[in-house]
Design a protein around this motif. Sequence first.
Motif, mmCIF file in Angstrom:
data_model
loop_
_atom_site.group_PDB
_atom_site.id
_atom_site.type_symbol
_atom_site.label_atom_id
_atom_site.label_comp_id
_atom_site.label_asym_id
_atom_site.label_seq_id
_atom_site.Cartn_x
_atom_site.Cartn_y
_atom_site.Cartn_z
ATOM 1 N N GLY A 125 0.704 -1.060 -0.054
ATOM 2 C CA GLY A 125 0.001 -0.063 0.022
ATOM 3 C C GLY A 125 0.712 1.205 -0.062
ATOM 4 O O GLY A 125 1.908 1.304 0.708
ATOM 5 N N LYS A 126 0.416 2.284 -0.740
ATOM 6 C CA LYS A 126 1.090 3.562 -0.891
ATOM 7 C C LYS A 126 2.491 3.323 -1.458
ATOM 8 O O LYS A 126 3.289 3.908 -0.738
ATOM 9 C CB LYS A 126 1.140 4.177 0.534
ATOM 10 C CG LYS A 126 1.021 5.859 0.361
ATOM 11 C CD LYS A 126 1.236 6.502 1.607
ATOM 12 C CE LYS A 126 1.252 8.080 1.645
ATOM 13 N NZ LYS A 126 1.165 8.778 2.737
ATOM 14 N N VAL A 127 2.562 2.706 -2.363
ATOM 15 C CA VAL A 127 3.864 2.536 -3.128
ATOM 16 C C VAL A 127 4.061 3.177 -4.253
ATOM 17 O O VAL A 127 3.268 3.222 -5.405
ATOM 18 C CB VAL A 127 3.787 0.924 -3.331
ATOM 19 C CG1 VAL A 127 5.222 0.715 -4.428
ATOM 20 C CG2 VAL A 127 3.903 -0.099 -2.259
ATOM 21 N N PRO A 128 5.080 4.257 -4.273
ATOM 22 C CA PRO A 128 5.370 5.054 -5.597
ATOM 23 C C PRO A 128 5.831 4.156 -6.668
ATOM 24 O O PRO A 128 7.171 3.872 -6.642
ATOM 25 C CB PRO A 128 6.345 6.234 -4.758
ATOM 26 C CG PRO A 128 6.910 5.408 -3.767
ATOM 27 C CD PRO A 128 6.052 4.373 -3.194
ATOM 28 N N PHE A 175 0.751 6.066 -7.510
ATOM 29 C CA PHE A 175 1.009 5.237 -6.355
ATOM 30 C C PHE A 175 -0.122 4.047 -6.761
ATOM 31 O O PHE A 175 -0.917 4.207 -7.246
ATOM 32 C CB PHE A 175 0.638 5.850 -5.107
ATOM 33 C CG PHE A 175 1.891 6.792 -4.668
ATOM 34 C CD1 PHE A 175 2.365 6.503 -3.554
ATOM 35 C CD2 PHE A 175 1.742 8.142 -5.089
ATOM 36 C CE1 PHE A 175 3.251 7.295 -2.933
ATOM 37 C CE2 PHE A 175 2.499 9.000 -4.603
ATOM 38 C CZ PHE A 175 3.501 8.772 -3.479
ATOM 39 N N THR A 176 0.204 2.764 -5.996
ATOM 40 C CA THR A 176 -0.510 1.794 -6.138
ATOM 41 C C THR A 176 -0.769 1.232 -4.618
ATOM 42 O O THR A 176 -0.123 1.256 -3.836
ATOM 43 C CB THR A 176 0.207 0.689 -7.009
ATOM 44 O OG1 THR A 176 -0.924 -0.484 -7.148
ATOM 45 C CG2 THR A 176 1.205 -0.143 -6.323
ATOM 46 N N LEU A 234 -8.631 8.265 -7.885
ATOM 47 C CA LEU A 234 -8.433 6.879 -7.583
ATOM 48 C C LEU A 234 -9.203 5.844 -8.309
ATOM 49 O O LEU A 234 -10.247 5.869 -8.674
ATOM 50 C CB LEU A 234 -8.928 6.445 -6.056
ATOM 51 C CG LEU A 234 -8.914 5.137 -5.130
ATOM 52 C CD1 LEU A 234 -9.119 5.328 -3.658
ATOM 53 C CD2 LEU A 234 -9.703 4.398 -5.825
ATOM 54 N N LEU A 235 -8.340 4.953 -9.347
ATOM 55 C CA LEU A 235 -8.902 4.131 -10.120
ATOM 56 C C LEU A 235 -8.926 2.789 -9.641
ATOM 57 O O LEU A 235 -7.760 2.113 -9.145
ATOM 58 C CB LEU A 235 -7.985 4.235 -11.367
ATOM 59 C CG LEU A 235 -8.263 3.085 -12.403
ATOM 60 C CD1 LEU A 235 -9.539 3.564 -13.192
ATOM 61 C CD2 LEU A 235 -7.434 3.248 -13.885
ATOM 62 N N LEU A 274 -5.029 2.333 -8.324
ATOM 63 C CA LEU A 274 -3.968 3.274 -8.526
ATOM 64 C C LEU A 274 -4.260 4.678 -8.179
ATOM 65 O O LEU A 274 -5.549 5.111 -8.062
ATOM 66 C CB LEU A 274 -3.719 3.337 -10.209
ATOM 67 C CG LEU A 274 -3.302 1.969 -10.749
ATOM 68 C CD1 LEU A 274 -3.100 2.342 -12.333
ATOM 69 C CD2 LEU A 274 -1.868 1.952 -10.420
ATOM 70 N N ASN A 275 -3.547 5.487 -7.666
ATOM 71 C CA ASN A 275 -3.562 6.686 -7.073
ATOM 72 C C ASN A 275 -2.881 7.932 -7.799
ATOM 73 O O ASN A 275 -1.809 7.676 -7.885
ATOM 74 C CB ASN A 275 -3.303 6.557 -5.247
ATOM 75 C CG ASN A 275 -4.496 6.707 -4.628
ATOM 76 O OD1 ASN A 275 -5.062 5.511 -4.514
ATOM 77 N ND2 ASN A 275 -4.795 7.776 -3.962
ATOM 78 N N TRP A 276 -3.559 9.114 -7.903
ATOM 79 C CA TRP A 276 -2.976 10.107 -8.259
ATOM 80 C C TRP A 276 -3.180 11.222 -7.598
ATOM 81 O O TRP A 276 -4.302 11.407 -7.110
ATOM 82 C CB TRP A 276 -3.236 10.749 -9.754
ATOM 83 C CG TRP A 276 -2.628 9.741 -10.550
ATOM 84 C CD1 TRP A 276 -1.753 9.921 -11.592
ATOM 85 C CD2 TRP A 276 -3.319 8.463 -11.198
ATOM 86 N NE1 TRP A 276 -1.560 8.839 -12.341
ATOM 87 C CE2 TRP A 276 -2.684 7.795 -12.330
ATOM 88 C CE3 TRP A 276 -4.623 7.759 -10.892
ATOM 89 C CZ2 TRP A 276 -3.029 6.854 -13.041
ATOM 90 C CZ3 TRP A 276 -5.031 6.550 -11.503
ATOM 91 C CH2 TRP A 276 -4.209 6.076 -12.764
#
Length: 228
Positions: free
Chosen positions: A50-53, A89-90, A110-111, A197-199
């Motif tokens: 979690g919260k991995v760039p 991030f993923t 957030l996808l 996936l997070n932007w």
Amino acid sequence: RVLVKSLSHLDQEGRPVFVSDPELKLPLSAFLDKLEAHESMGSKQPFYLGKVPLRKELPELAEDIERALACPQRLYGSCFGDLVPTGVFTYFGCGRNTTPVHWDAHENLLLCVCGTKRLLLYPPSDARFVYPCNDFSRSAILPFARFEDYSPELRGKFALVRDARPLEVHLSAGDLLYLPSSWWHCVEGSDERNMILNWWFALHPDKRALAFAGDGNRHGALGAAAAA
């Protein structure tokens, strides 16, 4: 090797609640072995990727995402300020991986890539009902627990929780969520493998100007959050 979260506790429904940012590195193959063991045998998954760039940890994957024509950053990035320098991030896990109630200072796209995600979203105006703690970006309340399910002791300690009015959101593969800056939220993944996936973006200059131009507590609080 990839960064994972490993510090967790089981909540009243048996969900692992991961309570920190990633603090451990292990081979990606070891993480995937644990994930597959959970899916095939129901064993506990002690890790959450979690919260991995991705630019730092899996740059080839980050490049593929950024080049895609349907990349949310490409499609909607103009609605926001600058993307955080670390890029996309993923979050990848299984076994109903859960994140406690907290808020982020950045705008968030957030996808959901696979599996499902359930979120409770609390507007900034609910802040006093969720009992901020630590650096005031985290909440002391239990994620996804109804006030009626609290013990008598917790009802007395967190009496204002009954006044919170969260929105419940369910995401499936292909769904995209805009989560505004400063909204409190908790997140639960599906039992099967789930990935998002997070932007994270800065506020759009126009939105930032409105936040700082306000003369009331609401705008002042938003401005302070944006500057954090």
